[in-house]
Design a protein around this motif. Structure first.
Motif, PDB file in Angstrom:
ATOM      1  N   PHE A 136      15.603   2.921  21.868  1.00 41.05           N
ATOM      2  CA  PHE A 136      14.781   3.408  22.970  1.00 41.05           C
ATOM      3  C   PHE A 136      13.310   3.161  22.655  1.00 41.05           C
ATOM      4  N   LEU A 137      12.488   3.323  23.664  1.00 39.59           N
ATOM      5  CA  LEU A 137      11.049   3.153  23.487  1.00 39.59           C
ATOM      6  C   LEU A 137      10.409   4.532  23.412  1.00 39.59           C
ATOM      7  N   TRP A 138       9.397   4.672  22.585  1.00 37.11           N
ATOM      8  CA  TRP A 138       8.701   5.942  22.500  1.00 37.11           C
ATOM      9  C   TRP A 138       7.305   5.731  21.971  1.00 37.11           C
ATOM     10  N   GLN A 139       6.560   6.840  21.883  1.00 34.24           N
ATOM     11  CA  GLN A 139       5.346   6.853  21.079  1.00 34.24           C
ATOM     12  C   GLN A 139       5.611   7.864  19.986  1.00 34.24           C
ATOM     13  N   GLU A 140       5.108   7.570  18.803  1.00 32.32           N
ATOM     14  CA  GLU A 140       5.197   8.535  17.722  1.00 32.32           C
ATOM     15  C   GLU A 140       3.816   8.716  17.126  1.00 32.32           C
ATOM     16  N   GLY A 141       3.321   9.952  17.199  1.00 24.99           N
ATOM     17  CA  GLY A 141       2.039  10.268  16.592  1.00 24.99           C
ATOM     18  C   GLY A 141       2.268  10.770  15.177  1.00 24.99           C
ATOM     19  N   HIS A 142       1.351  10.440  14.276  1.00 24.16           N
ATOM     20  CA  HIS A 142       1.443  10.902  12.883  1.00 24.16           C
ATOM     21  C   HIS A 142       0.045  11.306  12.427  1.00 24.16           C
ATOM     22  N   THR A 143      -0.067  12.503  11.902  1.00 20.06           N
ATOM     23  CA  THR A 143      -1.389  12.930  11.441  1.00 20.06           C
ATOM     24  C   THR A 143      -1.287  13.568  10.053  1.00 20.06           C
ATOM     25  N   ALA A 144      -2.402  13.500   9.330  1.00 24.73           N
ATOM     26  CA  ALA A 144      -2.495  14.147   8.014  1.00 24.73           C
ATOM     27  C   ALA A 144      -3.760  14.985   7.993  1.00 24.73           C
ATOM     28  N   HIS A 145      -3.643  16.202   7.455  1.00 22.59           N
ATOM     29  CA  HIS A 145      -4.755  17.150   7.460  1.00 22.59           C
ATOM     30  C   HIS A 145      -4.942  17.784   6.088  1.00 22.59           C
ATOM     31  N   ALA A 146      -6.133  18.385   5.937  1.00 18.33           N
ATOM     32  CA  ALA A 146      -6.441  19.016   4.647  1.00 18.33           C
ATOM     33  C   ALA A 146      -5.818  20.406   4.539  1.00 18.33           C
ATOM     34  N   THR A 147      -5.535  21.046   5.670  1.00 20.87           N
ATOM     35  CA  THR A 147      -5.002  22.411   5.605  1.00 20.87           C
ATOM     36  C   THR A 147      -3.803  22.584   6.531  1.00 20.87           C
ATOM     37  N   LEU A 148      -3.000  23.582   6.200  1.00 24.37           N
ATOM     38  CA  LEU A 148      -1.870  23.959   7.036  1.00 24.37           C
ATOM     39  C   LEU A 148      -2.340  24.363   8.432  1.00 24.37           C
ATOM     40  N   GLU A 149      -3.439  25.105   8.484  1.00 20.94           N
ATOM     41  CA  GLU A 149      -3.935  25.607   9.767  1.00 20.94           C
ATOM     42  C   GLU A 149      -4.258  24.452  10.706  1.00 20.94           C
ATOM     43  N   GLU A 150      -4.907  23.448  10.145  1.00 24.55           N
ATOM     44  CA  GLU A 150      -5.269  22.289  10.973  1.00 24.55           C
ATOM     45  C   GLU A 150      -4.030  21.569  11.496  1.00 24.55           C
ATOM     46  N   ALA A 151      -3.036  21.413  10.615  1.00 24.64           N
ATOM     47  CA  ALA A 151      -1.805  20.726  11.023  1.00 24.64           C
ATOM     48  C   ALA A 151      -1.108  21.531  12.114  1.00 24.64           C
ATOM     49  N   GLU A 152      -1.071  22.836  11.948  1.00 28.43           N
ATOM     50  CA  GLU A 152      -0.423  23.693  12.938  1.00 28.43           C
ATOM     51  C   GLU A 152      -1.154  23.589  14.282  1.00 28.43           C
ATOM     52  N   LYS A 153      -2.467  23.568  14.217  1.00 26.06           N
ATOM     53  CA  LYS A 153      -3.262  23.452  15.443  1.00 26.06           C
ATOM     54  C   LYS A 153      -2.970  22.118  16.150  1.00 26.06           C
ATOM     55  N   GLU A 154      -2.872  21.070  15.353  1.00 26.27           N
ATOM     56  CA  GLU A 154      -2.577  19.746  15.912  1.00 26.27           C
ATOM     57  C   GLU A 154      -1.179  19.727  16.548  1.00 26.27           C
ATOM     58  N   ALA A 155      -0.193  20.252  15.847  1.00 27.77           N
ATOM     59  CA  ALA A 155       1.180  20.251  16.375  1.00 27.77           C
ATOM     60  C   ALA A 155       1.217  20.981  17.716  1.00 27.77           C
TER      61      ALA A 155
END
Lengths: 537, 537
Positions: free
Chosen positions: A214-233
């Protein structure tokens, strides 16, 4: 609606749909009243939105689709064939996305691509061939994905030393590269996206909903803190939610997956779940807080401001061509597809009507002017001026294709300098308005207003359908009642794995290995603790 | 230029480049003066065009690339690393396209996608897994492609009954579907395109130029007559030619491939060949008249107006991410990349300059205003306002990235309400103009004019380089002289396979099996009978 966009405080409860999802592996098509050559014959041209006349011949007799109420799954497949959205590929479980279906995907891409860039993500591209050893590095990831991998074992005529996985998702290869690009906190956040194909060896397939590729988009991010990653998700599931509501008129329920249904390798999976016309749930998009699972497995580290080495915190998030299936199953009716104007490849179709040759020129010239006026105003418009078909045939054809508005222009309309406008979402005379002036500014304003109305109306209808099929439950008996009446239940849930497994078993739900992982345990903050069971995934 | 867009009357002659293409399999990077960790360390962030400061630390010391004159191939790889265009994937021969490189590909897509739609093609998507038996159906197709196939032999944990080919190109699966969609002449022409990844097991790889997997578009059409197919094949090579000239400032030579170099399965292959900075030829795009080869192999037939069954006439045509490599090798110099404004992700970079903190506010505020003014005018602009780097460092960094125009704003400029503008394509003081008014309409007009000038100037420079390296030859001795001086030769050629093979051998050119098929025998109508040898494919 704004309120329902808020993310949940996570209380969850279990609710599976009543019926087992009747996945059809390769429906040998059963498009009723069709010639023996079947499915493929029914859909005869890729050059949509251009109608080809020989296809038209076939469609004339075959226009009717199985009624939704009679067999929802058959209806779904019939609509896909008759509206020329997709076809089966030669390899079991693969799908050819035909131009009209692909145009819907393009509309999805266009909107999301802008949103991703606005929120600081850059597009890029990772190779699809991944060393098998990568998949093994994250324990739950390999457990989740190994049953559905396609493996390349021969390349350039030679047996490969290490077998290669055809990308089922890219967390592993992304981390392999991130380790080379991330060194210090100054390199963070690293936020990327790719539009790509992915391959998963699914046993039960269904066009758009679950296919081998199938076709999709997949975003991938890396952050310095858990809080930032949670905010991004959370930010990304909110973008998906807004997209679903505002563009596709699908009132998804954003929430969090149960532990059992969490993505293989994630700490938290946020999801948007949509109620289809048969009241089954469709997982329409997910956003994962990956914690440090992949960064620990791959050693993706950065030096923080004190020079200490830390593992990055990550997210990944995706929507796929499955969304097209969700649009079909949310809005379609027995006349076929019904497209929300914002994502419709054709928003307005103009059908000129004449009987005598003397009328033809005047009618066609008026129709062309109307087309140009709308086109200049940014409306996606199609003039169906073939003379090989009757107006009635054309009406049915474009209804099947789900075009939101139809403009009819006949000799009498030309004399009165007006047109007739019909709404796809209101059948028959009730949806038909006569005597709309052809005067450009009036007509354009009217059409735009109607398109907006249709967009809102489709959403309202879907919200009301959804809400009338969710029951608040306060006991296990009430839960079972809700389920046996085919509804979704909302109530408190301990979130225990045992409860969830028992419930799945009770409902004879397909096990993950047979059907792909199930979605259980969506919760909504505002209305507190829902749960749905997604039988499509 | 209009004249050079004309397609050739096909006379051809043989000309191979002097030196063997020094394909580097996985250059273990040789980015001089770099830390031992090598290539990956040199390029530290995907978040282009945002500059990350730690990467900047590394770049400061490593900015210099190998001079082009010293080692063109090393220069090419250095530029790709330093300008953060791409990186190596974990599987030999695969490439990760980083955001800055991908943005160039997006610019290519944007332009061509519109042109394809304007000329009546619809986008769609075919599965990438193709039954092996399909590839075998067209005799020369299987001969051409079988050495470079990637095969999936295991799916979902089980050995497959029939091995599957990971799409190297889609003619076979397209024909399989076309047989189901095409019935009568009314279904023709059928004109589609797909944007997709393809996989070819190449032995010698090089980023963008030849990789195991690459991105491309592949158009596929079916027609009722040979004439129509021929017209389509020529139309598409003309669209590519115009794109190359007008957008990428690459003065490609459109022509026809020799018989030996014709696509495996085509009757005629049209090509655009570009002269790189080292005078090697690059096949930058092809358009094939497939005749009835695939329609006969797959039985793709239609009933003509008399009801007779006929095989369709077909074309296919493609350009790929290789074009990005062509742009690098046409325009780049020892300072790095040089991008034609029309396809540059960033057209203008603004570098604010201040020494004292008291100056900072005024300078940054002026820089922001300039940025907004340009952005509103549709210019792609970046303000580099980090205070961790000196202005001089930034100048070099953005030159490496090939940004066409730089605007400098210091305290004195703020006082005089003016800016300094520097052209990437004219080094040093000669390319620098002082005292351009900050007044919006003046500045915008100036910038747009300069961008246009740079676009034209890059094309002119490339045309003049190309033409000064093509020699008219009238005898075999003259041909050999031209070749030994590293130039392209243009002259009469009998177009015999034997001549071509002898010439390839003489030049110690890599054989197709080692290096991939060669491009020989391009001819130009206007200047009559050229031939080039493409060592990159």
């Amino acid at each position: 609606m704004v309120a329902s966009l808020r993310l949940p405080s996570l209380t969850s409860l279990l609710f599976p749909a009543t019926t087992r999802y009747p996945a059809t592996l390769r429906r040998t098509l059963s498009l009723r009243n069709r010639p023996a050559s079947g499915f493929a014959t029914a859909s005869n041209s890729t050059a949509s939105p251009e109608t080809k006349s020989s296809e038209v011949d076939r469609l004339r007799s075959d226009r009717a689709v199985t009624p939704r109420s009679q067999d929802f799954n058959a209806w779904y497949l019939d609509v896909i064939a008759s509206a020329e959205l997709a076809d089966y590929g030669p390899v079991r479980g693969t799908m050819v996305i035909r131009p009209y279906g692909y145009a819907i995907w393009e509309a999805i891409q266009e909107y999301l691509n802008v949103k991703f860039k606005e929120t600081g993500h850059s597009n890029m591209y990772f190779p699809q061939l991944i060393p098998y050893s990568f998949i093994e590095k994250e324990a739950s990831h390999v457990e989740g994905f190994s049953p559905e991998l396609a493996l390349v074992t021969v390349g350039g005529g030679k047996e490969l030393e290490e077998k290669l996985v055809v990308r089922p998702t890219s967390e592993t290869i992304v981390n392999h590269m991130f380790t080379q690009w991330i060194h210090s906190y100054r390199d963070l956040p690293l936020m990327i996206n790719q539009w790509a194909n992915v391959t998963r060896w699914e046993m039960r397939t269904k066009p758009f909903i679950r296919t081998l590729e199938f076709l999709w988009q997949e975003g991938h991010t890396a952050h310095a803190t858990l809080e930032e990653a949670e905010k991004e998700a959370k930010q990304m599931i909110e973008i998906y939610t807004r997209f679903a509501f505002e563009q596709t008129a699908i009132p998804v329920i954003p929430g969090r997956k149960s532990k059992l249904e969490t993505f293989a390798g994630a700490d938290i999976t946020y999801t948007i779940e949509a109620m289809m016309g048969d009241r089954k749930a469709l997982q329409a998009g997910t956003s994962h807080n990956l914690g440090q699972n992949f960064s620990r497995a791959f050693g993706t580290q950065f030096a923080d401001e004190n020079g200490e080495r830390q593992h990055v915190w990550q997210t990944s998030w995706a929507v796929s061509t499955r969304f097209v299936g969700g649009i079909i199953m949310t809005h379609g009716d027995d006349a076929g597809l019904m497209l929300p104007p914002k994502i419709a490849p054709i928003q307005v179709v103009i059908v000129p009507i004449w009987k005598k040759d003397t009328e033809k020129t005047g009618v066609l010239s008026a129709a062309s002017s109307v087309k140009e006026a709308l086109q200049s105003a940014g409306v996606r418009v199609k003039l169906d001026d073939t003379d090989q078909r009757t107006a009635g045939w054309k009406f049915n054809f474009w209804e099947m294709k789900g075009v939101p508005l139809r403009i009819e222009i006949g000799p009498r309309d030309v004399s009165s300098n007006s047109v007739v406008v019909s709404r796809r979402d209101i059948p028959g005379k009730a949806g038909k308005v006569f005597g709309i002036s052809m005067e450009v500014s009036t007509l354009v304003a009217y059409v735009k207003e109607k398109l907006d109305e249709i967009q809102s109306s489709l959403l309202e209808k879907a919200v009301s359908f959804r809400d009338s099929n969710i029951v608040d439950v306060n006991s296990y008996d009430e839960l079972k009642d809700a389920i046996s009446s085919g509804k979704w239940a909302r109530g408190p849930w301990s979130a225990s794995d045992a409860d969830e497994q028992r419930q799945k078993k009770l409902q004879s739900l397909p096990s993950p290995t047979e059907e792909g992982p199930l979605t259980i345990g969506v919760s909504i903050g505002r209305i507190c603790g829902t749960l749905s069971c997604c039988c499509y995934w």
